[in-house]
Scaffold this motif. Structure first.
Motif, PDB file in Angstrom:
ATOM      1  N   THR A  69       3.711   3.337  -8.201  1.00  0.00           N
ATOM      2  CA  THR A  69       3.243   2.412  -9.213  1.00  0.00           C
ATOM      3  C   THR A  69       4.435   1.780  -9.918  1.00  0.00           C
ATOM      4  OG1 THR A  69       1.310   3.778  -9.554  1.00  0.00           O
ATOM      5  CG2 THR A  69       1.860   2.230 -11.301  1.00  0.00           C
ATOM      6  N   ASN A 104      -7.150  11.737  -6.600  1.00  0.00           N
ATOM      7  CA  ASN A 104      -7.822  11.104  -5.467  1.00  0.00           C
ATOM      8  C   ASN A 104      -9.316  11.312  -5.647  1.00  0.00           C
ATOM      9  OD1 ASN A 104      -5.648  10.340  -3.421  1.00  0.00           O
ATOM     10  ND2 ASN A 104      -5.111  12.438  -3.988  1.00  0.00           N
ATOM     11  N   ILE A 151     -10.263   6.111  -4.758  1.00  0.00           N
ATOM     12  CA  ILE A 151      -8.961   5.883  -5.375  1.00  0.00           C
ATOM     13  C   ILE A 151      -7.969   6.898  -4.824  1.00  0.00           C
ATOM     14  CG2 ILE A 151      -9.806   4.818  -7.496  1.00  0.00           C
ATOM     15  CD1 ILE A 151      -9.611   7.372  -8.938  1.00  0.00           C
ATOM     16  N   SER A 152      -6.724   6.490  -4.748  1.00  0.00           N
ATOM     17  CA  SER A 152      -5.762   7.401  -4.142  1.00  0.00           C
ATOM     18  C   SER A 152      -4.502   7.515  -4.995  1.00  0.00           C
ATOM     19  CB  SER A 152      -5.421   6.929  -2.721  1.00  0.00           C
ATOM     20  OG  SER A 152      -5.255   5.535  -2.709  1.00  0.00           O
ATOM     21  N   ASN A 153      -4.133   8.767  -5.226  1.00  0.00           N
ATOM     22  CA  ASN A 153      -2.863   9.108  -5.876  1.00  0.00           C
ATOM     23  C   ASN A 153      -2.589   8.340  -7.155  1.00  0.00           C
ATOM     24  OD1 ASN A 153      -1.994  11.105  -4.140  1.00  0.00           O
ATOM     25  ND2 ASN A 153      -1.394   9.557  -2.618  1.00  0.00           N
ATOM     26  N   ILE A 154      -3.530   8.414  -8.053  1.00  0.00           N
ATOM     27  CA  ILE A 154      -3.309   7.694  -9.304  1.00  0.00           C
ATOM     28  C   ILE A 154      -2.759   8.652 -10.356  1.00  0.00           C
ATOM     29  CG2 ILE A 154      -4.476   6.539 -11.214  1.00  0.00           C
ATOM     30  CD1 ILE A 154      -5.994   4.979  -9.245  1.00  0.00           C
ATOM     31  N   ARG A 180       0.837  -1.197   0.000  1.00  0.00           N
ATOM     32  CA  ARG A 180       0.000   0.000   0.000  1.00  0.00           C
ATOM     33  C   ARG A 180       0.869   1.241   0.000  1.00  0.00           C
ATOM     34  NH1 ARG A 180      -5.591  -0.657   0.904  1.00  0.00           N
ATOM     35  NH2 ARG A 180      -5.597   1.579   0.736  1.00  0.00           N
ATOM     36  N   GLY A 181       0.336   2.281  -0.610  1.00  0.00           N
ATOM     37  CA  GLY A 181       0.976   3.583  -0.566  1.00  0.00           C
ATOM     38  C   GLY A 181       2.317   3.620  -1.244  1.00  0.00           C
ATOM     39  N   GLU A 226      -5.695   1.727  -5.602  1.00  0.00           N
ATOM     40  CA  GLU A 226      -4.349   2.145  -5.993  1.00  0.00           C
ATOM     41  C   GLU A 226      -3.990   1.544  -7.341  1.00  0.00           C
ATOM     42  OE1 GLU A 226      -1.490   2.512  -3.250  1.00  0.00           O
ATOM     43  OE2 GLU A 226      -2.869   2.841  -1.583  1.00  0.00           O
TER      44      GLU A 226
END
Lengths: 306, 461
Positions: A48, A65, A74-77, A44-45, A278
């Motif tokens: 990519t 986000n 969704i986070s930080n894509i 996680r976190g 993510e």
């Protein structure tokens, strides 16, 4: 934009439910190795894996986000979609791939509880800027939905709908032309040319979905978003749609969400693997399916869960 | 009195049979060495109760229905030939007197000897019949229950029996509803036929004059009444159209706002308020129309130099429109909500705005349902009486000017039947002819509405 509160809240709630279900299923049902993967801070976190950025990006998302109320979907894509490519997004239910797809033409705007952060650009212009509105954006970024949803109008009217609301045809002849060429590009024209005045709802599921594709391309979009376009279709209809996507990518850029790994492998050039909101891994489709870098990607595409 | 007693006893006996049936089935299962029953014990109980109840209640109902005619024929046959030779009406009167005396409703004043004797006979017969009735009914109940109890075996398919009986019971209930409707229609029809014997059908259907009166003496002034129903029909349609002109736009648009735009909190407040509007008795709307709206419209018209009657179709129509707003709104709201969200998403996803989506996708998809709702509202407007009685007047003027006083079919039915009436005069019977026409008009509207609504189901999905 005012919208249907009830409906939207329900949709928001649905997302939450699916998210929760997935998490529960994973923590309860799956094997120990999977569980540890979930709890592994590396999973996680993290950055990519692979190459989310391309040179000729048609659309780019940076640090996006999305929240439904309190819940982060969704986070930080960060992800680019290249010109004239098919990008497949795969991942278990509730991983945020549909949500991400819908942020690309601001379909999430109709959900009041939904909040989008980050930057998404189309040809370098930020689509979430205040002065841009959704009408022109959605004309350039079309969408095909999971369930075929033709209007209860004639086949002709279905395709002519978009050109009408955007004022693309000045007269009947131009409109006829647009309708015919759109149906042709959706490889539906020969099947329906004698029944253009029949209701679109009377067609078979596969034909309906191709009608929806024709409807989407009638306004000459640059990008077509497809949200599991074949999930309600049988294998033969699916094969036809996949064939169609291959033809369409000559002129359009396509982003497709799919639950079928074979489909992603068959149609797409690049594949993005999402997990619990993510973006885990992006890369050339061939590489993702032959040499996945991340353990989660490998588990998913080898069918160990999902 | 005896009937009620018999009925209560029957109910009590049914409960007893239920427990007997249940216990017996359990006992049988036990004595047969745990042979498993086909059905649950309670099914055997229900079966026993039904066997006790159904035949005996049928006997009770039939007997009660026939009782009075049995007594009548028995009493009349005991009367003298001179009395029996009387005309049917006179004999009926004679019999009514002695019956009332027998039931202690009147005293013997003005009755002759024979009547008092016959009344005595009446009392005896009715007492013995009532006694016999209770006996027969109870015997039937006991016999039914015993028969059912004897039949209880592990192989008896009591569950299926009970299911079948339930199905029949439901069928009979729906049959009663149909029969009742048929009965109402037929009774109106027969009276209307009597009316049409006095007044030709063509005069009624195509006449332009409505002044329902009948000469009592042949040399009376203004003796010839006329029964042309066209002015009433025009008045009815005029008021209904005014009402729909108010109710349809307001109701439909508020429905669109509520279902497409409104926040949940606004919806939660508005819908109940509008439904309260639907619960206001029409008589309240009536005096609101007569005392507030009609004078207001007259003053408004006068200030613009128009001559407005103090009771006008416009006033009645306006208030009736307000009355049916919630009706139109609630139906349209349901139908608009039934349009799948996938269609809205498809339209919005093409870059259509909210209003384009509503105008081009949601409303066309919902249109047949909305039309059905409007037609249902229209048939309510046509049947509405109270507001029109109070606000639109009684004068049967053939006009399409909404500022004049008009009258409607329902109002005329009321005025024809209020007060003391003779039921063999065409004036009174005209009410039934009007009722029949009204029935057909609303039936036609409902059929159209149903047809449209049914088509709507095939629209999407």
């Amino acid at each position: 934009m005012a919208s249907r509160m009830e409906n939207s809240e329900r949709m928001g709630a649905d997302k939450n439910v699916t998210n929760r279900t997935v998490t529960d299923a994973h923590s309860a049902g799956s094997g120990g190795s999977l569980e540890s993967l979930h709890l592994n801070p590396d999973a996680r976190g993290q950055e990519t894996i692979g190459s989310p950025f391309v040179k000729r990006a048609k659309m780019s998302a940076r640090d996006v986000n999305v929240f439904y109320g309190e819940k982060q979907a969704i986070s930080n894509i960060s992800l680019d979609i290249a010109q004239n490519e098919i990008l497949a997004m795969i991942g278990p239910s509730g991983c945020g791939k549909s949500t991400f797809l819908r942020t690309l033409n601001r379909m999430n705007d109709i959900i009041p509880a939904c909040r989008v952060e980050g930057k998404i650009t189309l040809d370098g212009e930020d689509i979430y800027q205040k002065e841009r509105d959704t009408v022109l954006l959605r004309a350039r970024v079309g969408m095909v939905f999971q369930k075929p949803n033709p209007f209860p109008k004639s086949i002709y009217e279905n395709v002519a709908y978009g050109p009408k609301i955007h004022g693309l045809a000045q007269n009947k002849a131009t409109m006829d032309e647009i309708v015919e060429s759109s149906l042709r590009r959706a490889s539906l024209f020969d099947e329906v040319k004698d029944q253009l005045d029949k209701p679109g709802t009377g067609l078979s599921g596969g034909q309906q979905q191709r009608l929806c594709i024709a409807r989407a391309i009638a306004v000459s979009p640059e990008i077509i978003l497809m949200d599991e376009p074949c999930s309600a279709l049988d294998p033969i209809a699916t094969a036809r749609i996949e064939e169609l996507m291959n033809e369409l990518k000559e002129n359009y850029t396509i982003a497709i969400v799919t639950h079928s790994m074979q489909q992603a492998a068959r149609v797409s050039q690049r594949t993005a693997y999402f997990h619990l909101g993510e973006l885990i891994e992006v890369g050339e489709t061939k590489e993702i399916f032959t040499l996945p870098q991340h353990q989660l990607t490998e588990n998913y595409i080898t069918g160990r869960f999902g | 009195m005896q009937t009620i007693t018999a009925f209560l006893v029957l109910i009590a006996f049914c409960v007893v049979s239920f427990f007997l049936g249940r216990t017996r089935s359990q006992l049988i299962a036990k004595t047969r060495g745990g042979a498993s029953l086909h059905s649950l014990p309670k099914h055997y109980g229900y079966m026993a109760a039904a066997w006790a109840f159904l035949p005996s209640i049928a006997i009770l109902l039939v007997w009660t229905g026939l009782e009075s005619s049995l007594i009548y024929s028995s009493v009349v046959s005991g009367l003298t030939p001179e009395v029996r030779a009387l005309s049917t009406d006179q004999l009926g009167l004679y019999y009514n007197q002695l019956q009332s005396f027998a039931l202690n409703q009147i005293d013997e004043f003005g009755l002759d000897e024979a009547q008092i004797a016959a009344a005595q006979h009446y009392r005896e017969i009715s007492a013995s019949l009532a006694y016999k009735k209770i006996i027969v009914v109870l015997v039937a109940a006991v016999a039914g229950a015993l028969l059912a109890l004897r039949r209880i075996k592990p192989t008896l398919r009591a569950r299926n029996h009970v299911e079948n009986m339930l199905e029949w019971m439901l069928f009979i209930c729906s049959f009663i509803a149909v029969l009742t409707t048929l009965g109402i229609v037929l009774s109106v029809l027969f009276e209307a036929v009597r009316f049409f014997q006095a007044v030709p059908v063509t005069d009624f259907l195509f006449g332009l004059q409505w002044s329902p009166q009948m000469a009592i003496r042949s040399d009376q002034v203004g003796a010839a009444g006329s029964f042309g129903f066209i002015p009433l029909l025009v008045g009815t349609l005029l008021i209904s159209i005014v009402a729909l002109f108010i109710a349809v736009p307001v109701g439909l648009m508020s429905a669109i706002y509520l279902s497409e735009y409104a926040s949940r909190r606004f919806r939660a407040v508005t819908k109940p308020v509008l439904e309260v509007l639907a619960g206001v008795p029409t008589v309240v709307y009536g005096f609101f129309a007569a005392l507030t709206v009609a004078p207001f419209i007259r003053r408004l018209g006068e200030s613009m130099g128009l001559s407005v009657a103090s009771e006008s179709a416009l006033a009645a129509g306006l208030v009736m429109g307000i009355m049916i707003i919630p009706f139109v709104m609630s139906l349209s709201d349901d139908i608009i909500n039934a349009v799948p969200d996938s269609l809205r998403e498809a339209s919005l996803g093409m870059g259509a705005t909210m209003s384009e989506t509503i105008r081009r996708v949601v409303l066309p998809a919902a249109l047949p349902g909305i039309v059905g709702g409007i037609l249902l509202a229209a048939s309510r407007a046509i049947g509405e009486t109270m507001i029109v009685v109070m606000a639109a007047g009684l004068s049967a003027k053939l006009t399409i000017n909404p500022l004049e006083a008009v009258t409607t079919i329902t109002v005329q039915i009321v005025t024809l039947l209020v007060g003391d009436q003779e039921f063999d005069s065409p004036k009174t019977l005209a009410a039934f002819a009007l009722g029949l026409v009204l029935f057909f008009v609303t039936l036609l509207l409902n059929i159209v509405a149903l047809y449209v609504v049914r088509r709507y189901r095939e629209q999407y999905e």
